[in-house]
Design a protein around this motif. Structure first.
Motif, PDB file in Angstrom:
ATOM      1  N   TYR A 100      37.291  22.895  26.130  1.00  0.00           N
ATOM      2  CA  TYR A 100      37.152  24.111  26.923  1.00  0.00           C
ATOM      3  C   TYR A 100      36.304  23.914  28.181  1.00  0.00           C
ATOM      4  N   CYS A 101      35.243  23.138  28.064  1.00  0.00           N
ATOM      5  CA  CYS A 101      34.328  22.970  29.214  1.00  0.00           C
ATOM      6  C   CYS A 101      34.802  21.893  30.170  1.00  0.00           C
ATOM      7  N   GLN A 102      35.835  21.130  29.780  1.00  0.00           N
ATOM      8  CA  GLN A 102      36.119  19.881  30.493  1.00  0.00           C
ATOM      9  C   GLN A 102      36.623  20.079  31.922  1.00  0.00           C
TER      10      GLN A 102
ATOM     11  N   LYS B 188      45.246   8.777  21.242  1.00  0.00           N
ATOM     12  CA  LYS B 188      44.616   9.750  22.144  1.00  0.00           C
ATOM     13  C   LYS B 188      44.955  11.181  21.744  1.00  0.00           C
ATOM     14  N   ASN B 189      44.023  12.054  22.068  1.00  0.00           N
ATOM     15  CA  ASN B 189      44.166  13.495  21.856  1.00  0.00           C
ATOM     16  C   ASN B 189      45.494  13.984  22.466  1.00  0.00           C
ATOM     17  N   VAL B 190      46.339  14.598  21.655  1.00  0.00           N
ATOM     18  CA  VAL B 190      47.670  14.987  22.142  1.00  0.00           C
ATOM     19  C   VAL B 190      47.621  16.086  23.212  1.00  0.00           C
ATOM     20  N   ASP B 191      46.511  16.812  23.288  1.00  0.00           N
ATOM     21  CA  ASP B 191      46.395  17.865  24.301  1.00  0.00           C
ATOM     22  C   ASP B 191      45.604  17.417  25.531  1.00  0.00           C
ATOM     23  N   ALA B 192      45.199  16.147  25.559  1.00  0.00           N
ATOM     24  CA  ALA B 192      44.257  15.707  26.601  1.00  0.00           C
ATOM     25  C   ALA B 192      44.777  15.978  28.010  1.00  0.00           C
ATOM     26  N   LYS B 193      46.050  15.672  28.234  1.00  0.00           N
ATOM     27  CA  LYS B 193      46.595  15.852  29.586  1.00  0.00           C
ATOM     28  C   LYS B 193      46.534  17.328  29.997  1.00  0.00           C
ATOM     29  N   LYS B 194      46.856  18.195  29.064  1.00  0.00           N
ATOM     30  CA  LYS B 194      46.801  19.626  29.373  1.00  0.00           C
ATOM     31  C   LYS B 194      45.356  20.070  29.626  1.00  0.00           C
ATOM     32  N   ILE B 195      44.442  19.495  28.867  1.00  0.00           N
ATOM     33  CA  ILE B 195      43.032  19.878  29.034  1.00  0.00           C
ATOM     34  C   ILE B 195      42.531  19.467  30.417  1.00  0.00           C
TER      35      ILE B 195
ATOM     36  N   LEU C   7      45.804  26.903  27.296  1.00  0.00           N
ATOM     37  CA  LEU C   7      45.773  26.360  25.933  1.00  0.00           C
ATOM     38  C   LEU C   7      45.001  27.269  24.990  1.00  0.00           C
ATOM     39  N   TYR C   8      44.050  28.009  25.538  1.00  0.00           N
ATOM     40  CA  TYR C   8      43.086  28.727  24.717  1.00  0.00           C
ATOM     41  C   TYR C   8      43.461  30.211  24.627  1.00  0.00           C
ATOM     42  N   GLY C   9      42.878  30.876  23.647  1.00  0.00           N
ATOM     43  CA  GLY C   9      43.166  32.292  23.464  1.00  0.00           C
ATOM     44  C   GLY C   9      42.882  33.102  24.705  1.00  0.00           C
ATOM     45  N   LEU C  10      41.782  32.775  25.348  1.00  0.00           N
ATOM     46  CA  LEU C  10      41.386  33.525  26.535  1.00  0.00           C
ATOM     47  C   LEU C  10      42.385  33.341  27.689  1.00  0.00           C
ATOM     48  N   ASP C  11      43.216  32.314  27.592  1.00  0.00           N
ATOM     49  CA  ASP C  11      44.220  32.060  28.639  1.00  0.00           C
ATOM     50  C   ASP C  11      45.496  32.875  28.425  1.00  0.00           C
ATOM     51  N   THR C  12      45.507  33.712  27.397  1.00  0.00           N
ATOM     52  CA  THR C  12      46.707  34.510  27.118  1.00  0.00           C
ATOM     53  C   THR C  12      46.825  35.663  28.125  1.00  0.00           C
ATOM     54  N   TYR C  13      47.913  35.682  28.820  1.00  0.00           N
ATOM     55  CA  TYR C  13      48.209  36.799  29.733  1.00  0.00           C
ATOM     56  C   TYR C  13      49.653  37.204  29.495  1.00  0.00           C
TER      57      TYR C  13
ATOM     58  N   ARG D 255      44.670  26.653  20.713  1.00  0.00           N
ATOM     59  CA  ARG D 255      43.572  25.694  20.661  1.00  0.00           C
ATOM     60  C   ARG D 255      42.279  26.469  20.862  1.00  0.00           C
ATOM     61  N   MET D 256      41.222  26.073  20.165  1.00  0.00           N
ATOM     62  CA  MET D 256      39.995  26.850  20.256  1.00  0.00           C
ATOM     63  C   MET D 256      38.923  26.165  21.076  1.00  0.00           C
TER      64      MET D 256
END
Lengths: 155, 762
Positions: A100-102, B205-212, B218-224, B431-432
């Protein structure tokens, strides 16, 4: 409410919002650029870091009315294909845990490297101290910044 | 190889479920259209197949050989979204490069225990995940044998290619996927020999790394969602207070404000489960069009609060009926401390949990005794992504999207709150941005759902950082009093632990040093409070480990023994001649991590001149030892090295596990050194990162060395175990640096006192 024309990631966007609205919420709520994160709202955690003319700023404390002609870059605009040396280094070191912070960490790190292409440990700690990582990926962030620095140097 | 039955209790392997048009297909289709096309997990765009074939609930194979694996458990940063699919891929024998990972939604027809908690995802998912891969592999083999017209025994698989041993015939997964999907699920399958693992045990490697790193949603707060409203809560300013009245008109005309409503998290007669904790029975919710507008209105709202009466909740906690008391009153940290010290010293209202031998006699006859007390405050979880949830509730269905560690529990909570059957409730996990136990307690899910039902509109409920930090669900405040008896030969012959807390005791009566001391007494006590608490990374262990390991250090010193030797001697006794039968640890594995950390840190020859501390602990089925070196610097500390040795059995994804251990160590140092929620008249004195001190870059260790004990034991916990013991190593290293023992967290306060005294003396 007032209309503001702002330059974000090389594009001009127009939003009609309260002049006091922080850039963070303009990005997220109005432009759906959600890579810039809300963490504290008081410029203490760095999750909302963006570039203003290439310098790292906290978008949660920057009213939209103050942005004016300045160029805003968000994580979405840091590179076209996600291949900025800092992003690449982050992938190589596999930095994120929750992640989240990244985006904020990357924006601060990339601004640091622009100013100081070869930072030592202390430079990194000083520049990055405003970015909290709750998962504790600090040692990896430092390693990734060094990796990115060496990539940029050799490029 | 191990042959296992595929059917037992595993609905996911009954094909009719995965092929019928039930919840599974609907759920997966949603994920498919939303994410499958992206396939970014290897930073290589995979070409998507034209058609997918589901072989079981965990995976589908495309006509081009690309495999989608659904990760069943919630991802809170513990890496299960990568490591759980790795286990499936291992048994399937697919090339990891051709795997696309998707987060599965809550689906109790297919998956069991979709929960992030107790460090159990890998441990409890281990066999099922392997079975899912092995079953699909077997079906693909059966289809290939049929297609190639050769006996199945003569086929082998490597990286998604099925080859015939006695000819040059071969065929890809994609070419037999359609035929395989029509086959009956085999009743038995063979699992691989562990020595043949080629994905498990290798770093992926983390499967979500590129998206991160590119800022994708990815996160709940990103829901629109279209037409979505934003809602924020206004909660009582103090524990022990409740809503009296509010003036909706005071903000209704503010720009962007749509509504101001009163909201109950749960219905009054609802029987709460373990994860239905709320600090306040009623909240005011401000609803509007944008976050900033709602934030402003929330601040301007006129509300009156009143003191709350005693609150009693009847709860059903994992099948056990319990009554939880929240007595009225406005509590203070000073008052808490006094009460704790009083109970600990007077010994009233204390429960004896375990007694071995004759502790009384041992202390009476002791040549030497050591007696110390330890304290830790409440802590806030402080997930970087504040609590939030999206809800769209209509008469027909409820769609809920967001960050939750306990989706299955919340399905029941929401169903009861809305008066809607579970079948109509669809919970999708994002993702949290951190979990740490905080998102086990999904009051925000029922709040969002109830609000959407009331407003008849899609709504995203968002907690501000201040709401989040002041809402409770804290790590409890703990206290422990220890007493040790040494005989004339400096052997530990008596041990007394009296542990308690607000509102729970941190005692684990059957853990080390229980079993290693002839005369042992473990006692427990609790104090009720209206401050709500919940599980926090390694509950109870997150205090007792540090205290116990700090105390043992002091006892070792009193005995004139090296702290590692002292512990190893005790573990030897626990192994060879254990006291009692309920001991909850394996002494040999415990000793193993101490031996490993001793080697890694060069303890025997490299400790001279260093301010170095050691600690070891067992929790969540795993063993961890830490050695930590520090120096005093500018009134603070500089952590130079942390050595972390772990025995968690097979390590599925070593680099990710290393990351977790680094993070756990940093989190432990940060929590013990700086973390605190204190109270004045019920008001939490910390509500954002300007007054709650979080560990930062410059305070993190300069170097962290993580090493795993190599064995082929099935995997055990990994997310929590590296967190608790480092606090003990830190306290012991601080002692070496200052000559003063640290008993009370956050340690920074004791360090400040030390620095002040030094100035006064000089």
């Amino acid at each position: 409410m007032a209309a503001f024309k702002i330059n974000i990631n090389g594009k001009t966007e127009t939003v009609d919002v309260d002049p006091q609205t922080p850039l963070l919420w303009v990005l997220r709520d109005h432009l759906k650029l959600v890579g810039t994160k809300y963490g504290c709202g008081i410029a203490q955690c760095g999750a909302c870091t963006v570039h203003l003319n290439g310098s790292a700023v906290r978008s949660c404390q920057l009213p939209i009315s103050a942005v004016q002609e300045n160029q805003v870059t968000t994580i979405e605009g840091l590179s076209e294909n996600g291949d900025h040396p800092v992003q690449q280094a982050w992938l190589e070191v596999d930095v994120p845990q929750c992640g989240y912070c990244q985006a904020g960490q990357i924006m601060t790190a990339s601004a640091l490297l622009k100013e100081n292409p070869n930072p030592n440990d202390e430079d990194i700690e000083t520049a990055m101290n405003g970015n909290i990582c709750r998962c504790g990926t600090y040692t990896r962030i430092k390693a990734a910044i060094k990796t990115a620095a060496s990539k940029t140097q050799s490029a | 190889m191990k042959t296992i039955k595929t059917g037992i209790g595993r609905r996911s392997f009954i094909k009719s479920v995965s092929l019928a048009g039930g919840g599974l297909v609907i759920g997966f289709n949603w994920m498919a259209c939303k994410r499958a096309v992206e396939a970014e997990n290897k930073n290589v765009a995979l070409e998507m197949p034209e058609e997918w074939f589901e072989l079981n609930g965990y995976l589908k194979v495309g006509d081009n050989g690309v495999v989608t694996i659904y990760s069943p458990n919630p991802e809170i940063g513990q890496n299960v979204k990568t490591s759980m699919p790795m286990i499936v891929a291992e048994e399937l024998d697919v090339d990891w490069k051709n795997v696309v990972v998707e987060q599965a939604p809550l689906n109790t027809d297919v998956f069991s225990r979709q929960l992030a908690g107790g460090s159990q995802s890998i441990r409890q998912g281990w066999e099922t995940l392997r079975m899912a891969g092995a079953t699909a592999r077997q079906m693909l083999l059966m289809a290939a044998a049929d297609q190639l017209q050769v006996p199945i025994e003569e086929l082998s698989v490597e990286k998604g290619i099925i080859s015939h041993k006695n000819s040059d015939k071969s065929i890809g997964f994609g070419e037999v996927a359609a035929a395989a999907s029509k086959l009956e699920v085999p009743e038995e399958v063979q699992l691989k020999d562990k020595k043949d693992f080629s994905i498990i045990g290798t770093s992926r490697k983390n499967v979500d790394a590129k998206k991160i790193v590119t800022g994708k949603p990815l996160y709940g707060l990103d829901t629109y969602e279209d037409g979505m409203l934003i809602a924020m809560i206004v909660q009582p300013p103090a524990f022990g207070k409740r809503l009296k009245s509010f003036d909706a008109e005071s903000i209704k005309d503010m720009p962007g404000i749509v509504d101001v409503v009163e909201l109950e998290t749960f219905k009054e007669d609802y029987k709460r489960s373990a994860f239905d904790i709320d600090a306040f029975d009623k909240l005011v919710v401000v609803v509007g069009k944008s976050t900033w507008e709602v934030m402003n209105a929330k601040k301007a709202l006129k509300v009156e609060w009143e003191e709350s009466p005693d609150i009693i909740h009847d709860m059903e906690i994992f099948g056990r009926e319990m009554t939880v008391n929240h007595p009225k009153g406005l509590e203070n940290t000073d008052g808490h401390k006094k009460m704790m010290e009083q109970i600990a010293s007077k010994g009233t209202k204390i429960e004896v949990v375990r007694e071995d031998g004759s502790p009384k006699k041992a202390f009476k006859n002791a040549a030497k005794t050591v007696e110390r007390s330890y304290y830790a405050p409440f802590l806030a979880h402080n997930c970087m992504e504040p609590m939030n949830f999206f809800a769209d509730v209509t008469d027909e269905k409820a769609t809920l999207i967001g960050p939750i560690q306990t989706p299955e529990f919340m399905e029941r909570s929401v169903s009861e709150r809305l008066g809607m059957p579970k079948e109509k409730i669809d919970i999708q996990m994002t993702r949290m941005g951190g979990g740490f136990g905080r998102r086990l307690y999904g009051h925000f899910v029922t709040e969002a759902a109830a609000l959407s039902q009331k407003l008849k509109a899609p709504v995203k409920l968002v907690y501000t950082r201040e709401d989040d930090m002041a809402f409770g669900t804290y790590r409890p405040s703990y206290h422990v009093h220890y007493k040790a008896a040494l005989d004339e030969n400096n052997n530990l012959v008596g041990f007394h632990v009296r542990a308690g807390g607000i509102p729970e005791s941190p005692l684990f009566s059957n853990r080390f040093p229980a079993g290693a001391v002839d005369n042992y007494l473990a006692e427990s006590w609790t104090i009720d409070s209206n401050i709500t608490t919940g599980a926090f990374r390694a509950p109870r262990s997150n205090f007792i480990a540090g205290a116990e390991q700090s105390f043992l250090d002091e006892v070792a010193e009193a005995a004139g023994k090296d702290p590692i030797d002292f512990r190893l001697d005790l573990l030897k006794k626990a192994k060879e001649n254990p006291v009692g039968e309920k001991n909850d640890y394996e002494p040999e594995r415990y000793a193993g991590v101490l031996e490993l950390v001793r080697k890694r840190s060069n303890w025997d020859t490299g400790s001279t001149g260093k301010n170095r501390g050691v600690a070891a602990y067992y929790c969540h089925n795993s063993y961890v030892a830490h050695v930590l070196d520090l120096s005093l610097k500018n009134e603070g500390v500089s952590i130079e090295n942390v050595y972390c040795a772990i025995d968690c059995g097979i390590v599925v994804n070593p680099d990710a596990a290393t990351n977790m251990a680094e993070g756990g160590s940093i989190d432990g140092i940060g929590s013990a050194m700086y973390g605190e929620i204190s109270f004045d008249k019920g008001v939490p004195q910390q509500n954002n990162f300007d007054n709650y001190r979080m560990i930062r870059h410059s305070e993190a260790p300069k170097n962290i060395d993580v090493a795993f004990v190599q064995n082929d034991t099935d995997p055990t916990g990994m997310g929590e175990p590296p967190f608790p013991p480092v606090m003990g190593a830190l306290a012991n290293a601080l002692y070496k640096a200052t000559g003063k023992r640290f008993y009370s967290q956050p340690f920074i306060k004791e360090l400040n006192e030390y620095n002040e005294n030094k100035v006064l003396k000089s």
